[in-house]
Every structure is written in C-alpha cells, then in structure tokens.
Design a protein around this motif. Structure first.
Motif, PDB file in Angstrom:
ATOM      1  N   GLY A 145      18.342  18.506  34.289  1.00 47.79           N
ATOM      2  CA  GLY A 145      18.563  19.104  32.982  1.00 47.79           C
ATOM      3  C   GLY A 145      19.776  18.520  32.279  1.00 47.79           C
ATOM      4  O   GLY A 145      19.738  18.221  31.076  1.00 47.79           O
ATOM      5  N   ILE A 146      20.855  18.330  33.030  1.00 48.92           N
ATOM      6  CA  ILE A 146      22.065  17.742  32.438  1.00 48.92           C
ATOM      7  C   ILE A 146      21.782  16.319  31.976  1.00 48.92           C
ATOM      8  O   ILE A 146      22.149  15.928  30.861  1.00 48.92           O
ATOM      9  CB  ILE A 146      23.229  17.763  33.456  1.00 48.92           C
ATOM     10  CG1 ILE A 146      23.605  19.204  33.811  1.00 48.92           C
ATOM     11  CG2 ILE A 146      24.440  17.022  32.897  1.00 48.92           C
ATOM     12  CD1 ILE A 146      24.521  19.312  35.023  1.00 48.92           C
ATOM     13  N   ALA A 147      21.123  15.535  32.836  1.00 46.66           N
ATOM     14  CA  ALA A 147      20.819  14.149  32.469  1.00 46.66           C
ATOM     15  C   ALA A 147      19.899  14.084  31.253  1.00 46.66           C
ATOM     16  O   ALA A 147      20.070  13.241  30.362  1.00 46.66           O
ATOM     17  CB  ALA A 147      20.186  13.420  33.650  1.00 46.66           C
ATOM     18  N   ALA A 148      18.913  14.980  31.202  1.00 45.03           N
ATOM     19  CA  ALA A 148      17.982  14.993  30.077  1.00 45.03           C
ATOM     20  C   ALA A 148      18.697  15.300  28.772  1.00 45.03           C
ATOM     21  O   ALA A 148      18.352  14.757  27.709  1.00 45.03           O
ATOM     22  CB  ALA A 148      16.872  16.006  30.327  1.00 45.03           C
ATOM     23  N   SER A 149      19.715  16.167  28.835  1.00 46.14           N
ATOM     24  CA  SER A 149      20.450  16.524  27.620  1.00 46.14           C
ATOM     25  C   SER A 149      21.286  15.363  27.101  1.00 46.14           C
ATOM     26  O   SER A 149      21.652  15.329  25.921  1.00 46.14           O
ATOM     27  CB  SER A 149      21.358  17.730  27.888  1.00 46.14           C
ATOM     28  OG  SER A 149      22.494  17.365  28.647  1.00 46.14           O
ATOM     29  N   ARG A 150      21.574  14.394  27.972  1.00 47.57           N
ATOM     30  CA  ARG A 150      22.415  13.253  27.597  1.00 47.57           C
ATOM     31  C   ARG A 150      21.603  11.976  27.414  1.00 47.57           C
ATOM     32  O   ARG A 150      22.161  10.935  27.019  1.00 47.57           O
ATOM     33  CB  ARG A 150      23.471  13.015  28.675  1.00 47.57           C
ATOM     34  CG  ARG A 150      24.436  14.169  28.871  1.00 47.57           C
ATOM     35  CD  ARG A 150      25.185  14.082  30.189  1.00 47.57           C
ATOM     36  NE  ARG A 150      25.971  12.870  30.327  1.00 47.57           N
ATOM     37  CZ  ARG A 150      27.270  12.779  30.031  1.00 47.57           C
ATOM     38  NH1 ARG A 150      27.912  13.844  29.564  1.00 47.57           N
ATOM     39  NH2 ARG A 150      27.928  11.660  30.195  1.00 47.57           N
TER      40      ARG A 150
ATOM     41  N   ALA B 148      23.097   4.966  33.206  1.00 43.87           N
ATOM     42  CA  ALA B 148      23.573   4.969  34.592  1.00 43.87           C
ATOM     43  C   ALA B 148      24.736   5.937  34.753  1.00 43.87           C
ATOM     44  O   ALA B 148      24.792   6.730  35.706  1.00 43.87           O
ATOM     45  CB  ALA B 148      23.991   3.556  34.992  1.00 43.87           C
ATOM     46  N   GLU B 149      25.676   5.885  33.809  1.00 38.34           N
ATOM     47  CA  GLU B 149      26.819   6.796  33.859  1.00 38.34           C
ATOM     48  C   GLU B 149      26.379   8.251  33.710  1.00 38.34           C
ATOM     49  O   GLU B 149      26.845   9.131  34.450  1.00 38.34           O
ATOM     50  CB  GLU B 149      27.814   6.442  32.756  1.00 38.34           C
ATOM     51  CG  GLU B 149      29.015   7.361  32.727  1.00 38.34           C
ATOM     52  CD  GLU B 149      29.951   7.078  31.569  1.00 38.34           C
ATOM     53  OE1 GLU B 149      31.086   7.578  31.595  1.00 38.34           O
ATOM     54  OE2 GLU B 149      29.546   6.366  30.631  1.00 38.34           O
ATOM     55  N   SER B 150      25.459   8.512  32.776  1.00 36.34           N
ATOM     56  CA  SER B 150      25.002   9.883  32.541  1.00 36.34           C
ATOM     57  C   SER B 150      24.326  10.468  33.775  1.00 36.34           C
ATOM     58  O   SER B 150      24.538  11.632  34.119  1.00 36.34           O
ATOM     59  CB  SER B 150      24.045   9.914  31.350  1.00 36.34           C
ATOM     60  OG  SER B 150      24.724   9.648  30.148  1.00 36.34           O
ATOM     61  N   GLY B 151      23.484   9.670  34.431  1.00 39.19           N
ATOM     62  CA  GLY B 151      22.800  10.160  35.617  1.00 39.19           C
ATOM     63  C   GLY B 151      23.763  10.493  36.741  1.00 39.19           C
ATOM     64  O   GLY B 151      23.638  11.532  37.411  1.00 39.19           O
ATOM     65  N   LEU B 152      24.737   9.606  36.966  1.00 41.37           N
ATOM     66  CA  LEU B 152      25.730   9.856  38.011  1.00 41.37           C
ATOM     67  C   LEU B 152      26.552  11.101  37.692  1.00 41.37           C
ATOM     68  O   LEU B 152      26.740  11.970  38.551  1.00 41.37           O
ATOM     69  CB  LEU B 152      26.634   8.625  38.142  1.00 41.37           C
ATOM     70  CG  LEU B 152      27.706   8.658  39.229  1.00 41.37           C
ATOM     71  CD1 LEU B 152      27.953   7.261  39.772  1.00 41.37           C
ATOM     72  CD2 LEU B 152      29.014   9.239  38.714  1.00 41.37           C
ATOM     73  N   ARG B 153      27.023  11.208  36.456  1.00 45.51           N
ATOM     74  CA  ARG B 153      27.819  12.378  36.069  1.00 45.51           C
ATOM     75  C   ARG B 153      26.993  13.662  36.170  1.00 45.51           C
ATOM     76  O   ARG B 153      27.518  14.719  36.543  1.00 45.51           O
ATOM     77  CB  ARG B 153      28.340  12.206  34.644  1.00 45.51           C
ATOM     78  CG  ARG B 153      29.487  11.220  34.513  1.00 45.51           C
ATOM     79  CD  ARG B 153      30.124  11.323  33.142  1.00 45.51           C
ATOM     80  NE  ARG B 153      31.171  10.348  32.929  1.00 45.51           N
ATOM     81  CZ  ARG B 153      32.426  10.471  33.340  1.00 45.51           C
ATOM     82  NH1 ARG B 153      32.784  11.554  34.028  1.00 45.51           N
ATOM     83  NH2 ARG B 153      33.319   9.537  33.074  1.00 45.51           N
ATOM     84  N   ALA B 154      25.713  13.584  35.847  1.00 43.81           N
ATOM     85  CA  ALA B 154      24.863  14.775  35.906  1.00 43.81           C
ATOM     86  C   ALA B 154      24.811  15.328  37.325  1.00 43.81           C
ATOM     87  O   ALA B 154      24.913  16.550  37.539  1.00 43.81           O
ATOM     88  CB  ALA B 154      23.459  14.442  35.410  1.00 43.81           C
ATOM     89  N   ALA B 155      24.652  14.444  38.307  1.00 40.03           N
ATOM     90  CA  ALA B 155      24.604  14.903  39.696  1.00 40.03           C
ATOM     91  C   ALA B 155      25.946  15.485  40.134  1.00 40.03           C
ATOM     92  O   ALA B 155      25.997  16.523  40.814  1.00 40.03           O
ATOM     93  CB  ALA B 155      24.205  13.743  40.606  1.00 40.03           C
TER      94      ALA B 155
ATOM     95  N   SER C  40      21.779  24.282  33.969  1.00 38.46           N
ATOM     96  CA  SER C  40      21.052  23.730  32.822  1.00 38.46           C
ATOM     97  C   SER C  40      19.657  24.343  32.787  1.00 38.46           C
ATOM     98  O   SER C  40      19.319  25.198  33.620  1.00 38.46           O
ATOM     99  CB  SER C  40      20.960  22.205  32.939  1.00 38.46           C
ATOM    100  OG  SER C  40      20.074  21.840  33.980  1.00 38.46           O
ATOM    101  N   ASP C  41      18.857  23.886  31.856  1.00 40.44           N
ATOM    102  CA  ASP C  41      17.447  24.273  31.812  1.00 40.44           C
ATOM    103  C   ASP C  41      16.787  23.753  33.088  1.00 40.44           C
ATOM    104  O   ASP C  41      16.680  22.546  33.292  1.00 40.44           O
ATOM    105  CB  ASP C  41      16.792  23.667  30.566  1.00 40.44           C
ATOM    106  CG  ASP C  41      15.289  23.853  30.528  1.00 40.44           C
ATOM    107  OD1 ASP C  41      14.745  24.621  31.360  1.00 40.44           O
ATOM    108  OD2 ASP C  41      14.646  23.223  29.670  1.00 40.44           O
ATOM    109  N   LYS C  42      16.317  24.654  33.932  1.00 40.96           N
ATOM    110  CA  LYS C  42      15.785  24.247  35.226  1.00 40.96           C
ATOM    111  C   LYS C  42      14.334  23.786  35.170  1.00 40.96           C
ATOM    112  O   LYS C  42      13.765  23.405  36.200  1.00 40.96           O
ATOM    113  CB  LYS C  42      15.963  25.372  36.245  1.00 40.96           C
ATOM    114  CG  LYS C  42      17.431  25.573  36.649  1.00 40.96           C
ATOM    115  CD  LYS C  42      17.587  26.649  37.689  1.00 40.96           C
ATOM    116  CE  LYS C  42      19.011  26.682  38.245  1.00 40.96           C
ATOM    117  NZ  LYS C  42      20.056  26.839  37.220  1.00 40.96           N
ATOM    118  N   ASP C  43      13.728  23.802  33.995  1.00 42.92           N
ATOM    119  CA  ASP C  43      12.381  23.234  33.853  1.00 42.92           C
ATOM    120  C   ASP C  43      12.358  22.280  32.660  1.00 42.92           C
ATOM    121  O   ASP C  43      11.463  22.297  31.838  1.00 42.92           O
ATOM    122  CB  ASP C  43      11.339  24.342  33.675  1.00 42.92           C
ATOM    123  CG  ASP C  43       9.917  23.828  33.909  1.00 42.92           C
ATOM    124  OD1 ASP C  43       9.764  22.734  34.499  1.00 42.92           O
ATOM    125  OD2 ASP C  43       8.967  24.516  33.490  1.00 42.92           O
TER     126      ASP C  43
END
Length: 459
Positions: free
Chosen positions: A189-194, A215-222, A231-234
């Motif tokens: 959800g965090i990655a999708a928002s970014r 790449a940065e967004s995905g790492l930060r999201a985790a 975040s939105d879990k679906d």
C-alpha cells in the motif's frame, strides 16, 4: 526444472496475492539460474552507465545529502544509505535502456527491483541465496501486478517499469526483512501510494530517474511497514486503489496462475535500444547477413504491433537517447551493418549519410491487431523485387538453452564492464555474481562492485 509449481492465486485481492508470494519456496534450479542471469545483466548495464549525466547528478545529490552509508554504489568507490543507493543504482540500471524485459510485467523488471533488494540485503548481512530468493519473489510480484493492470495501464501512458516496479521492490524488500503478512500488505500500500512514472519521459533522462525513484520507494515502503506504518491493505483491488485508479482492467487477468516462476520468462537485450525495436532490428540484420546492400534499397516498410507507435516511433531523433526509441533509426543502423551496441548510439551516427538516407526511405505502419507480437520488415529493391523477413524476439529461453544464454550474457557483461573497471576487476565481479547461490554473505560481490573510480565531487 523450476520448482515453484502452480501459484495458488485464486482471485485478485491483495491478501490472496501476498499469501501466494509469501508461500513461494526458496528459489532453486532454473529459477535460481535465471535470477543470477538478471543480476549479471543488471549490474553490467548499470556500471556501463556510471558516467551518464543523470547518474552523476543523482549520485552528487545523494552524496551532498549525506547519511549513514551502508550500501554500495555500483561502479563507484562509494557507499550511501540503502535508500540512496537504491535510487542511484536504479537510475543507472535503466539509463542506457539496455536492461532486461518482462512481457508479463510490460516493462523492465530488474532495474527497479535489484537495486532495492541488493541495498537492503547488503545492509542486513544477507547471503547470496537470500538476495536471489528475494529477487525472484519481487519479480513474481511485478508480473502479477503487471497482469492486473495490463494492457490499459501502459497504453494510457504509465511507465510500468517505474509504477509496477515500485511494488515489486517493496515485495522483494519485505521478503528479505521477513515481515509478517500484515506488514507485506502495508508495504504494498505504501509503495502503491508513491508509485509514479510517465511514458512521456521516454527519450529523456527522467525515464531512468523515475526507475531509480521506484527502487527507493519500494525499499522505503518495506522499512516503513516494518516500523508499523499502515496503509490500504487491499490496495490492488480496493475502490480508488492502484488497479482501479491506474487502469481500466477488471476481473481475473489473462495468464493468471502460470505454472512456473515469472523470472524464467525474462528476456534480455543484446542491442542498446528500446526492446520494442528489436524484432525489426533482427529482421534488418538478417537481410544484411544475406548480403543485402543499402545501395540496393528503394524503400522499407516496417509493420509493427500498434502499441509500438506510441513508444519507439520517434521519426527524426535529435539525440542518441531519442535514437534508442526510433524504429527508423535502429533499423537503418542494422541494415548498414552496425551492431547497435552502446557505442553506436552517437551524434555522428544520427547524421551519418548512409543511415539518414535509409531512414528517409523507411515507413512505419501498425498491424491491424494487437495479438501478433512480431515485426515484419519489407524491403523493396531498386530492381522492383522485394525481400520480407518477420521476427518475434519475445520467446523465453528454454531450460536446455540456459548455458548458451549465459555465454551471451557473459560476453555482454565483459563488453560493458571492462571499460569502467578494467579486465581483472571485471573478471572478479563476474565470478562474484556467478557464485552468489553459494555465497554466505555479499562481501565479495559488494567489494567487486565498488572496485572503481572515486565518485564525483558534490560541488
């Protein structure tokens, strides 16, 4: 053989998708080999791009920003924070547009994914196998999300490598962190928002910049999900979530629940141009090998899938980077015998009389269907005769041809890395990558990746 088996994805909810991804067994066999090949190819194209203007700019920005450095910058004697390293290496991995391709994802899977998982793995002391396993699961996520939003997501102007790639990077990082199920949902959800990326950036430096940002967004999201950010879990299925907002798709996608890991269907580039030009390029190269002389050519017609026209049909490229997205330019270079390596995309070739003359005689037309992926090259000669070649480069490598593919990738690796690192350091990096499945840690790999010139000054 691939050992993943049929993936137990029954629907399109984020919960089901995460369940299937978390249930994937540790990568092995052909799946592991394909992951190693992706690493080999991605670090090569990134190191070759180390001096590109956009990479230098992003690296200077990160060095000036500062922070607790724990992750390597590929092709530079430098280290950065994991998020910064993911951003710089992700930008470099896509800067030459020479990186691998996934038709399931409709984009370039490794450029946003590997920089994120390698930066995370290095900072966490992971083994080589753990790195590769996280890469395989992240790749699978890119393919699944790509199917959810295809074809309208890409057709409407989103750059899937950057948008879908951010979610794949989040999943790969979540696998490395061994996050619980709920945190995986939050990370997506965090990655999708970014997630962001536009096809209007093709032919500009921002095309690779938005991949580094993914790449940065995905790492930060985790990392943020691990710290309890919800975040939105679906997000993949909810109203006004990723799928419903960024595509017109609904229902269960085509090829849902394929029977082997998506990484086994990866496609590699052996020409330094947009992959959608490659079928036409190979057709032109076949005619050149048969002895066709450019002086015999009266006209050329390229018949390509309709979607190519919005991606790689720059009629009169003004820069070498635009030339990588020009069917006319790449086909003309192939007919004149140029190999279309990175060294061929120059201002001199853009203005070369033999290339320009062929471009002026070339017409690009769209097929009347999207179901045929091949490109047809029809050359009419000055004597009135015609020559026709049809090529489709979208064929995944069978398991019994993996050794041959590795030979081609090793040759590409050496040609790209040696000018930057020198022969001895190139061979050490090559061995470090090939030995990843057996490496207890990433020390050898990261030392080899940074056995390079010092980074540029920040001023």
């Amino acid at each position: 053989m691939s050992t993943s088996g049929p993936l137990p994805v029954l629907g399109v909810s984020t919960d089901e998708i995460v369940s299937s991804l978390r249930a994937m067994p540790p990568a092995q066999g052909a799946t592991l080999t394909s992951a190693v090949h992706c690493v080999l190819d991605t670090v090569a194209v990134a190191i070759a791009a180390a001096d590109e203007a956009v990479v230098q700019a992003v690296l200077r920005d990160a060095l000036e920003e500062g922070g607790h450095s724990r992750s390597s910058v590929w092709g530079h004697a430098a280290s950065l924070t994991p998020a910064q390293a993911a951003r710089v290496n992700g930008t470099a991995a896509h800067a030459l547009d020479f990186d691998d391709v996934s038709s399931l994802m409709e984009g370039h899977p490794s450029a946003p994914l590997l920089p994120a998982v390698l930066a995370m793995a290095e900072s966490r002391g992971a083994s080589g196998h753990q790195l590769l396993d996280a890469f395989v699961v992240g790749f699978e996520a890119e393919a699944l999300v790509g199917r959810l939003v295809s074809p309208t997501h890409y057709a409407d102007g989103f750059h899937s490598t950057a948008t879908v790639g951010a979610l794949g990077a989040a999943v790969g990082a979540s696998r490395l962190l061994d996050l619980p199920h709920e945190a995986w949902l939050d990370a997506l959800g965090i990655a999708a928002s970014r997630a962001a990326g536009l096809k209007s950036m093709f032919g500009t430096m921002t095309k690779s910049l938005q991949v580094g940002a993914a790449a940065e967004s995905g790492l930060r999201a985790a990392l943020l999900a691990a710290r309890g950010v919800d975040s939105d879990k679906d997000v993949l299925a909810s109203s006004q979530g990723f799928r419903t907002t960024l595509s017109d798709e609904s229902g269960v996608p085509e090829r849902w629940g394929w029977r082997r890991s998506a990484v086994n269907d990866v496609l590699f580039k052996f020409h330094a141009a947009c992959y959608l030009t490659h079928s036409a390029v190979e057709g032109a190269r076949a005619l050149a090998r048969e002895g066709l002389s450019p002086t015999e050519v009266s006209s050329i017609v390229l018949l390509v899938p309709p979607g190519h026209l919005a991606v790689c049909n720059i009629e009169s490229p003004r820069t070498p980077l635009e030339g990588k997205f020009s069917l006319r330019f790449t086909t003309a270079m192939a007919l004149t015998g140029r190999t279309l390596g990175e060294e061929d995309f120059t201002s001199d070739n853009l203005g070369a009389p033999d290339v320009v003359s062929l471009m002026e005689r070339t017409t690009v037309r769209a097929r009347d269907t999207n179901t045929i992926r091949s490109s047809q090259v029809t050359v009419t000669l000055t004597d009135g005769t015609t020559r026709v070649v049809e090529v489709d480069v979208n064929r995944p490598t069978p398991e019994d041809e993996l050794a041959l593919r590795e030979e081609s990738l090793v040759a590409k690796f050496r040609s790209l890395v040696t000018p930057r690192l020198g022969a001895a350091a190139t061979e050490e990096l090559l061995l470090a990558v090939l030995d990843l499945p057996r490496s207890p840690d990433l020390t050898r790999l990261t030392q080899a990746l940074t056995n390079a010139p010092a980074p540029p000054p920040t001023s």
